[in-house]
Design a protein around this motif. Sequence first.
Motif, PDB file in Angstrom:
ATOM      1  N   ALA A 112       7.938  -8.860 -10.295  1.00 16.43           N
ATOM      2  CA  ALA A 112       6.929  -7.832  -9.669  1.00 16.43           C
ATOM      3  C   ALA A 112       6.599  -7.972  -8.092  1.00 16.43           C
ATOM      4  O   ALA A 112       5.904  -7.607  -7.469  1.00 16.43           O
ATOM      5  CB  ALA A 112       5.589  -7.499 -10.363  1.00 16.43           C
ATOM      6  N   ARG A 141       2.512  -4.375  -7.877  1.00 17.73           N
ATOM      7  CA  ARG A 141       3.612  -5.195  -7.172  1.00 17.73           C
ATOM      8  C   ARG A 141       2.596  -6.156  -7.176  1.00 17.73           C
ATOM      9  O   ARG A 141       1.423  -6.165  -6.956  1.00 17.73           O
ATOM     10  CB  ARG A 141       3.782  -4.728  -5.941  1.00 17.73           C
ATOM     11  N   SER A 142       3.148  -7.628  -7.413  1.00 22.33           N
ATOM     12  CA  SER A 142       2.053  -8.833  -7.420  1.00 22.33           C
ATOM     13  C   SER A 142       2.839  -9.736  -6.718  1.00 22.33           C
ATOM     14  O   SER A 142       3.878 -10.101  -7.000  1.00 22.33           O
ATOM     15  CB  SER A 142       1.612  -9.062  -8.610  1.00 22.33           C
ATOM     16  N   THR A 182      -1.545  -8.162  -3.894  1.00 23.12           N
ATOM     17  CA  THR A 182      -1.326  -7.338  -5.432  1.00 23.12           C
ATOM     18  C   THR A 182      -1.491  -5.735  -4.932  1.00 23.12           C
ATOM     19  O   THR A 182      -2.481  -5.266  -4.280  1.00 23.12           O
ATOM     20  CB  THR A 182      -2.202  -7.625  -6.624  1.00 23.12           C
ATOM     21  N   SER A 208       8.487  -6.307  -5.880  1.00 17.60           N
ATOM     22  CA  SER A 208       8.445  -4.944  -5.341  1.00 17.60           C
ATOM     23  C   SER A 208       7.755  -4.103  -6.644  1.00 17.60           C
ATOM     24  O   SER A 208       7.703  -4.804  -7.692  1.00 17.60           O
ATOM     25  CB  SER A 208       9.787  -4.436  -5.134  1.00 17.60           C
ATOM     26  N   PHE A 209       7.619  -2.987  -6.228  1.00 13.57           N
ATOM     27  CA  PHE A 209       6.914  -2.239  -7.411  1.00 13.57           C
ATOM     28  C   PHE A 209       7.397  -2.122  -8.651  1.00 13.57           C
ATOM     29  O   PHE A 209       8.927  -1.785  -8.479  1.00 13.57           O
ATOM     30  CB  PHE A 209       6.313  -0.893  -6.825  1.00 13.57           C
TER      31      PHE A 209
END
Length: 179
Positions: free
Chosen positions: A116, A109-110, A76, A118-119
Amino acid sequence: KSTVDRADQVDSLFVESLADRVQTSGSLSSGFNLGAFSWSQSLTFNSASSLDLPSLIAFPGDTLGPVPTGLVDKSTADVGWSMGFNYQQRLIGTTTLTPSLQISGAARRSDDIPEAASFVSGPRRISFGARLKSDVYGYYGAIAGFEAIRHKISPSINYSDAPEIVPTDLQRTVFGAND
């Protein structure tokens, strides 16, 4: 940056909190003053990765549960930024009025949240404020052999207002309902 290398979990049920972890964080801030005008900004970054987690796959109708298929890393990352503007206006004597404007935002981002990967940019927050401050000086009675002691009192009144944030559905999913 910090790395935690733990012993392998071979003969036991895997516990994610005992996995190897890498954490990275940093921040940057600066300020600029020109006379009564000031401008400040900051940026923060935090990242955490859990290493070598077992990847599981579940088959429909299987009563034995998920089957391990290999090892994966899960991470993350959060980025936060803010910027502020102030202008200090002298009124009478040492009385000043300082209006201000603050703007801030975030991105996340996770690997735990499919949306999520990507950001994703979070909702921007804007707040306005003002501060009214004055200095009051005075000489008061003798204490312990001193003829007089000078005192300074600085009362101030602060006001700020931030309009309500209306996040999108994606922002609610990634950042939660209250962020």
